[in-house]
Each structure stands twice: as C-alpha cells, then as structure tokens.
Design a protein around this motif. Structure first.
Motif, PDB file in Angstrom:
ATOM      1  N   GLU A   1      -7.820   5.018   6.367  1.00 27.53           N
ATOM      2  CA  GLU A   1      -7.654   5.042   4.902  1.00 27.53           C
ATOM      3  C   GLU A   1      -8.243   3.789   4.270  1.00 27.53           C
ATOM      4  O   GLU A   1      -8.928   3.846   3.249  1.00 27.53           O
ATOM      5  CB  GLU A   1      -6.162   5.085   4.540  1.00 27.53           C
ATOM      6  CG  GLU A   1      -5.615   6.480   4.394  1.00 27.53           C
ATOM      7  CD  GLU A   1      -4.135   6.461   4.005  1.00 27.53           C
ATOM      8  OE1 GLU A   1      -3.684   5.453   3.416  1.00 27.53           O
ATOM      9  OE2 GLU A   1      -3.453   7.460   4.309  1.00 27.53           O
TER      10      GLU A   1
ATOM     11  N   ALA B   1      -0.047   7.658   5.838  1.00 27.56           N
ATOM     12  CA  ALA B   1      -0.705   7.660   7.148  1.00 27.56           C
ATOM     13  C   ALA B   1       0.343   7.752   8.249  1.00 27.56           C
ATOM     14  O   ALA B   1       1.272   6.947   8.280  1.00 27.56           O
ATOM     15  CB  ALA B   1      -1.538   6.398   7.303  1.00 27.56           C
TER      16      ALA B   1
ATOM     17  N   LEU C   1      -3.926   4.646   9.078  1.00 26.82           N
ATOM     18  CA  LEU C   1      -3.897   3.663   7.992  1.00 26.82           C
ATOM     19  C   LEU C   1      -5.222   2.899   7.945  1.00 26.82           C
ATOM     20  O   LEU C   1      -5.785   2.672   6.864  1.00 26.82           O
ATOM     21  CB  LEU C   1      -2.728   2.684   8.195  1.00 26.82           C
ATOM     22  CG  LEU C   1      -2.670   1.488   7.252  1.00 26.82           C
ATOM     23  CD1 LEU C   1      -2.449   1.932   5.799  1.00 26.82           C
ATOM     24  CD2 LEU C   1      -1.572   0.505   7.668  1.00 26.82           C
TER      25      LEU C   1
ATOM     26  N   ILE D   1       0.828  -1.206   0.000  1.00 23.73           N
ATOM     27  CA  ILE D   1       0.000   0.000   0.000  1.00 23.73           C
ATOM     28  C   ILE D   1       0.861   1.253   0.000  1.00 23.73           C
ATOM     29  O   ILE D   1       1.847   1.359   0.721  1.00 23.73           O
ATOM     30  CB  ILE D   1      -0.960  -0.019   1.222  1.00 23.73           C
ATOM     31  CG1 ILE D   1      -2.049  -1.070   0.999  1.00 23.73           C
ATOM     32  CG2 ILE D   1      -1.590   1.345   1.434  1.00 23.73           C
ATOM     33  CD1 ILE D   1      -2.934  -1.304   2.181  1.00 23.73           C
TER      34      ILE D   1
ATOM     35  N   THR E   1       0.998   4.758   1.141  1.00 22.74           N
ATOM     36  CA  THR E   1       0.275   5.533   2.148  1.00 22.74           C
ATOM     37  C   THR E   1       1.200   6.545   2.813  1.00 22.74           C
ATOM     38  O   THR E   1       2.411   6.337   2.874  1.00 22.74           O
ATOM     39  CB  THR E   1      -0.324   4.610   3.240  1.00 22.74           C
ATOM     40  OG1 THR E   1      -0.997   5.418   4.207  1.00 22.74           O
ATOM     41  CG2 THR E   1       0.726   3.790   3.948  1.00 22.74           C
TER      42      THR E   1
END
Lengths: 146, 82
Positions: free
Chosen positions: B34, B25, B31, B21, B23
C-alpha cells in the motif's frame, strides 16, 4: 539488575565502582565498554538513534535471559544515544557472579545480543560526511553460539 | 488506524519519523505494498526487504505477520547496537 539508556556521557570508573560496591555474594565482576572508534582521526563523531520503548523492552528481555542462564549476582547495561564524540564510551555491560566463568559468559552473551537485537542505529560522521554503519554478518552469526 | 514508525535510513528516505495510517492491510507485506503504491519515496525505502526489519508493537516480527490488533509498526535496517 539495572538498565540505563541515556544521552549523557557516563563515568566508566564510577559506574564500575558503584556496581561492585553494591554486590553481595559475588566473587567476580566482568565489565565491557564500547568506545567510539576514531578510525585514525577520520571519524569526528557518531550519532546514535534508538527506538524509545522498544530499546528498554529488548534489552530487558536480553538481561532476563542472561539471568536465567547463568548464576548472576547482578548485571548492569548502560547504552547511550544521540551525538557522541570520537573516543567517548558508547555503552557498558557489567556482570557479577560467584565465579568468573558465569560473569564472562553472561557479559559476552549480553554484548552479542545488544549488537543485533537492541534497536540502535549508528551513523558515523567522518571527513567524507555521514554514513550509516551497516550491520555485520559476523554479528548475526555470533548469536548462533548461544 | 495504525502508527507507523521509521528509523535510520528508512526514516531519511521517507522523510518523516512516524505517521498515522488508515489501513486494512491484513499483513505487514500488504501494508508495504500500500505504501509503495503511494509515492516514490516509499518505493525507495522498501526497495529491498532483505535489508529491512520490522517490529510489531515493539517486538521483532516478520513481513508475513498479520496486522490485526497491532497498534504500532516500525521499519528499520538491521540494528547496530553495542
């Protein structure tokens, strides 16, 4: 100290004998073996999933802690994963020490921590289909005594 | 990029054992937010955080832990070893 994580079955007697035969200076060996419960015939198999890498790390850490806390001559942990049939051994713990108190305490400590801190998840395959085994509050509670 | 791993019923609900992923975050909780915003299956898997555990780089951690420098995040139910 030896840690084995494997799918294959193991021979409880042979493992216990090998463990005891390799010891120097021990006067006590404690072994514990966990079996797949058959729940009176209602359970046919168990599937055990684990987290390769973290499993070895987590158990290794638990074994190191046991060695720091008790005067152990040696320790062994075998834990299986994959599909297991009812009544088959799932895992075993063996501890050796000069005297039994250390061996018993370390074996109990290892078992308590393996229950809730080793990344394994059990799924029971029964007559009603598969279901994940839920963690028990008592098992988490048991860690507090250490 | 971060590797996200799922085990046991979390894996079954999400429908895959791992994914990569992209990300930014800052924490595990971000996370999760999301992921749950993405699709219903994530919402189902993360509905009750009390019944979930998280490991960061193979060490048990907490949902408020920062993700900076973490390569592998794993979500799973409480462990049932032994």
């Amino acid at each position: 100290m030896r840690l084995v994580v494997q799918a294959a079955p193991f021979d409880l007697g042979a493992e216990a004998n090998d463990f005891a035969a390799g010891l120097r200076g021990a006067g006590a060996v404690v072994t514990f073996t966990g079996l797949v419960r058959d729940n009176g015939g209602a359970l046919s198999a168990m599937e055990i999933e684990h987290y390769p890498g973290m499993t070895e790390r987590a158990i290794g850490k638990i074994m190191d802690q046991a060695r720091d806390r008790w005067a152990l001559t040696d320790a062994l942990v075998i834990h299986r994963f994959g599909r297991l049939l009812a009544r088959e051994p799932i895992m075993m713990v063996a501890t050796a020490a000069a005297h039994r108190a250390d061996a018993f305490a370390a074996a109990e400590f290892l078992m308590d921590y393996l229950k809730s801190r080793a990344p394994f998840w059990k799924k029971e395959i029964g007559a009603d289909g598969p279901s994940w085994v839920a963690a028990r509050d008592e098992d988490e509670e048991a860690l507090k005594r250490w | 990029m971060i590797d996200v791993l799922y085990f046991a019923w979390v894996r079954e609900r999400i429908g895959l054992p791992r994914e990569r992923i992209e990300t930014s975050a800052p924490t595990v909780r971000d996370l999760i937010a999301e992921l749950t915003a993405r699709e219903e299956r994530y919402e189902l898997a993360f509905a009750d955080l009390e019944s979930l555990r998280v490991a960061l780089d193979q060490e048990l951690s907490s949902f408020d832990a920062p993700l900076a420098g973490v390569r592998e995040v794993a979500f799973f139910p409480p462990m049932t070893g032994g």
